[in-house]
Design an enzyme around this catalytic site. Structure first.
Site: not given
Ligand code: PLP
Length: 393
Positions: A51, A104, A177, A202
């Site tokens: 961890r 998001y 992000d 992604k």
């Molecule tokens: C812009 C963005 N940030 C964060 C996330 C969250 O990612 P995760 O599903 O890997 O937790 C997503 C998920 O679609 C996203 O589109």
């Protein structure tokens, strides 16, 4: 009868160097006096419990570190793990965060539901309006400023240098992000961001087969995040880290293809009378063209404008569904950034929890379709969309 453990026989020949990093599945490691000493002196740098650190997870992180031009990077269990762990590292009860409204959905829930419950003040602004950022940051002591490079699904590009200046002047940390834009198109740390977070699920992984996240930035700050990964338990599994590492080996190739297909698709859609609006930062009519000229990376004359395209069909959401369901190459599925083209309609997927009025206010038009371009041959993909449009009218 239990015999002694064959520890020695399991050791690798030190002269054997595998080209592909092995998956270190071991949670724990043999200890001896030297190891105890190293752990007590080295702390977070030592590898002794899964961890805390893992060699396979480290290998994946080092690839992202390079791509984001960061001093350090640390992998997390998911994109939300990266976002939540970073924010809980930087913020304490009584602090204040100014964040974009266009984020998001689960990030929005974290901001509007969870952080206030933990005593953190949250102010939201229009990501595209520098005056709103400036006023919000000036209206009280601000610890963190939070934005997505490219907003989902409107594909509004954030003015990162402008927002970074506002954050810096107020002594706040800018967290970006960069999931949608990816470091292929934008490197936020080179534009003034303090920390970059990603859903590595992604484009970084690129194969729609793993949930993962990553935090990149200055070593001292990433180390603080690593400390919270340990206490919150948001660490990445080594198998998942291996898949991220493998996906990253083709990152630039995949992104080059996705960006060029997205540009071609956006141009083809923009030429159609039954398509009301197309959003892609490469298009001449892109609303934030001036920001794009300062923020997006280039290959000579070609702007790296990303693999996402959003378009709006005449005929509303019913027709958008017919177009999407008429596709034979594009997949009707959530998520983005895979080698396969992923298509969704925000009204019933990413933004279903908003009322129609809220969607319109957020510039999510009736009839909007979101496309994450994969690496299929561009000609075939374009033909698929044009045929589906013809057949849907
Ligand atoms: C812009 C963005 N940030 C964060 C996330 C969250 O990612 P995760 O599903 O890997 O937790 C997503 C998920 O679609 C996203 O589109």
């Amino acid at each position: 009868m239990i015999e002694g453990r064959p520890a020695q026989s399991l050791s690798f020949n030190p002269r054997t160097r595998p080209v592909v990093p092995p998956i270190h599945q071991s949670v724990t490691y043999f200890l001896d006096d030297q190891a105890y000493k190293d752990v007590q002196e080295g702390g977070l740098d030592e590898i002794w419990y899964g961890r805390f650190r893992n060699p396979t997870v480290d290998v994946a992180a080092s690839e992202v570190r390079r791509l984001e031009a960061a001093e350090a990077a640390f992998m997390t269990s998911s994109g939300m793990g990266a976002i939540a762990t970073t924010l809980l590292t930087l913020l304490s009860a009584g602090d204040r965060i100014v964040a974009a409204r266009q984020v998001y959905g689960d990030t929005r829930d974290l901001l509007v539901r969870d952080l206030p419950a933990w005593g953190i003040d949250v102010v939201q602004v229009d990501a595209t309006n520098l005056d709103e950022w400036r006023d919000a940051v000036a209206s009280g002591p601000t610890t963190v400023v939070y934005v997505e490079t490219l907003a989902n699904p409107q594909l509004d590009l954030a003015d990162l240098p402008g927002i970074a200046r506002i954050a810096r002047d107020a002594g706040a940390r800018l967290v970006v992000d960069n999931t949608f834009a990816t470091p292929y198109c934008v490197q936020p740390l080179t534009l003034g961001a303090d920390v970059v977070v990603h859903s590595a699920t992604k484009f970084l992984n690129g194969h729609s087969d793993v949930i993962a996240g990553v935090v990149a930035g200055p070593a001292e700050l990433v180390r603080e995040v690593q400390r919270r990964v340990i206490t919150l338990g948001t660490c990445l599994d080594p198998h998942a880290a291996y898949l991220v590492w493998r996906g990253l080996q083709t990152f630039e190739l995949r992104l080059a293809q996705a960006c060029s297909t997205a540009r071609a698709l956006a141009e083809a859609l923009a030429g159609r009378a039954d398509v009301v609006r197309v959003r892609h930062p490469s298009l001449p009519g892109y609303e934030r063209a001036e920001v794009a000229s300062r923020v997006l990376r280039r290959d000579g004359d070609v702007v790296r404008a990303g693999g996402m395209v959003t378009f709006t069909v005449a005929g509303g959401d019913e027709r958008a569904l017919r177009v999407m369901r008429g596709l034979r190459i594009g997949c009707e599925a959530t998520s983005l950034g895979g080698v396969e083209t992923l298509v969704s309609t925000p009204f019933n997927s990413s933004h279903f929890s908003l009322t129609r009025e809220e969607r319109i206010a957020a510039r999510i038009d009736d009839g909007m379709v979101r496309v994450s371009c994969g690496i299929e041959p561009a000609d075939a993909l374009l033909a698929d969309f044009l045929r589906a449009l013809d057949e849907s009218s």
